[in-house]
Design a protein around this motif. Structure first.
Motif, PDB file in Angstrom:
ATOM      1  N   ASN A  25       0.400  58.064  44.136  1.00 57.37           N
ATOM      2  CA  ASN A  25       0.367  59.517  44.319  1.00 57.37           C
ATOM      3  C   ASN A  25      -1.007  60.098  43.995  1.00 57.37           C
ATOM      4  O   ASN A  25      -1.491  60.992  44.693  1.00 57.37           O
ATOM      5  CB  ASN A  25       1.439  60.201  43.475  1.00 57.37           C
ATOM      6  CG  ASN A  25       2.820  60.081  44.088  1.00 57.37           C
ATOM      7  OD1 ASN A  25       2.958  60.012  45.292  1.00 57.37           O
ATOM      8  ND2 ASN A  25       3.838  60.037  43.250  1.00 57.37           N
ATOM      9  N   ILE A  26      -1.630  59.584  42.947  1.00 55.96           N
ATOM     10  CA  ILE A  26      -2.960  60.061  42.569  1.00 55.96           C
ATOM     11  C   ILE A  26      -3.954  59.735  43.679  1.00 55.96           C
ATOM     12  O   ILE A  26      -4.776  60.573  44.061  1.00 55.96           O
ATOM     13  CB  ILE A  26      -3.403  59.456  41.220  1.00 55.96           C
ATOM     14  CG1 ILE A  26      -2.551  60.050  40.092  1.00 55.96           C
ATOM     15  CG2 ILE A  26      -4.891  59.672  40.971  1.00 55.96           C
ATOM     16  CD1 ILE A  26      -2.701  59.348  38.766  1.00 55.96           C
ATOM     17  N   GLU A  29      -3.368  62.098  46.557  1.00 60.15           N
ATOM     18  CA  GLU A  29      -3.775  63.471  46.259  1.00 60.15           C
ATOM     19  C   GLU A  29      -5.289  63.644  46.190  1.00 60.15           C
ATOM     20  O   GLU A  29      -5.818  64.657  46.628  1.00 60.15           O
ATOM     21  CB  GLU A  29      -3.175  63.926  44.924  1.00 60.15           C
ATOM     22  CG  GLU A  29      -1.677  64.059  44.927  1.00 60.15           C
ATOM     23  CD  GLU A  29      -1.206  65.368  45.501  1.00 60.15           C
ATOM     24  OE1 GLU A  29      -1.900  66.379  45.339  1.00 60.15           O
ATOM     25  OE2 GLU A  29      -0.140  65.364  46.136  1.00 60.15           O
ATOM     26  N   THR A  30      -5.985  62.663  45.588  1.00 63.08           N
ATOM     27  CA  THR A  30      -7.405  62.850  45.278  1.00 63.08           C
ATOM     28  C   THR A  30      -8.337  61.935  46.066  1.00 63.08           C
ATOM     29  O   THR A  30      -9.539  62.194  46.123  1.00 63.08           O
ATOM     30  CB  THR A  30      -7.677  62.596  43.788  1.00 63.08           C
ATOM     31  OG1 THR A  30      -7.463  61.211  43.498  1.00 63.08           O
ATOM     32  CG2 THR A  30      -6.798  63.470  42.901  1.00 63.08           C
ATOM     33  N   THR A  59     -10.298  62.592  37.464  1.00 62.38           N
ATOM     34  CA  THR A  59      -9.387  62.319  38.581  1.00 62.38           C
ATOM     35  C   THR A  59      -8.001  62.879  38.281  1.00 62.38           C
ATOM     36  O   THR A  59      -7.378  63.516  39.142  1.00 62.38           O
ATOM     37  CB  THR A  59      -9.308  60.810  38.865  1.00 62.38           C
ATOM     38  OG1 THR A  59     -10.604  60.363  39.263  1.00 62.38           O
ATOM     39  CG2 THR A  59      -8.297  60.500  39.952  1.00 62.38           C
ATOM     40  N   CYS A  63      -6.008  65.950  40.209  1.00 57.27           N
ATOM     41  CA  CYS A  63      -4.637  65.810  40.707  1.00 57.27           C
ATOM     42  C   CYS A  63      -3.799  67.040  40.321  1.00 57.27           C
ATOM     43  O   CYS A  63      -2.842  67.377  41.001  1.00 57.27           O
ATOM     44  CB  CYS A  63      -4.026  64.533  40.131  1.00 57.27           C
ATOM     45  SG  CYS A  63      -2.574  63.985  40.997  1.00 57.27           S
TER      46      CYS A  63
END
Length: 181
Positions: A25-26, A29-30, A59, A63
């Motif tokens: 997910n991180i 997202e980023t 980071t 997020c």
């Protein structure tokens, strides 16, 4: 930060599968990678006492919608009702500037402005992008500080008073470039 990330993704992270999902997910997202093992260390799932790197914390802050780790920390301080703090570091006082000096500022999500110093703490907006400020608006500004919100007082448009304006209220200024004449 752990609690904020759990709230962001609507789940707690307790198993290797949870940390794998969080890592994915991180990255989604980023665009940055934080390994499962790093996340496990941060959550205390593993026994290593290695501190996370600033880049990792940045980071994770990104997020959560912040520009960097410092902006996240400032937000936490504001939310914890911290009523005082010293602002000495990184200040650009307008009282030290000369007429004609320019300042370029930016703030989230994709806003920017270039201002020229007129004297007596007053600035004229030269150009803007995605801002409520417009070229030729004037305002009184006492100081600039990257990472802090910018307060513009007594904003005027064509000699019509508009009141006060704040830029970067949540994350502060993301860019501050001073160009003396």
């Amino acid at each position: 930060m752990k609690h904020d990330l759990e709230m962001r993704f609507y789940r707690t992270f307790k198993t290797p599968a949870d940390f794998k999902l969080l890592s994915l997910n991180i990255r989604k997202e980023t665009g940055d990678v934080v390994s499962e093992s790093t996340l496990q260390r941060i959550w205390g799932y593993s026994t290593s006492r290695t501190r996370p790197r600033l880049s990792t914390l940045t980071t994770l802050a990104r997020c959560l919608g912040f520009i960097d780790w410092d902006a996240y920390v400032q937000s936490v301080l504001r939310e914890s009702h911290a009523e005082s703090n010293f602002l000495n570091k990184g200040l650009l006082y307008t009282s030290t500037m000369r007429p004609g000096d320019q300042v370029r500022i930016a703030w989230m999500p994709d806003r920017s402005a270039t201002l020229v110093y007129l004297g007596d703490l007053r600035f004229r907006v030269v150009e803007t992008l995605n801002s409520k400020l417009r070229p030729d608006d004037t305002a009184l500004i006492r100081f600039f500080r990257k990472g802090s919100a910018l307060t513009c007082m007594d904003v005027c448009r064509a000699d019509e008073p508009l009141g006060n304006y704040i830029a970067g209220e949540k994350n502060g200024l993301t860019e501050l470039i001073y160009q003396p004449v």
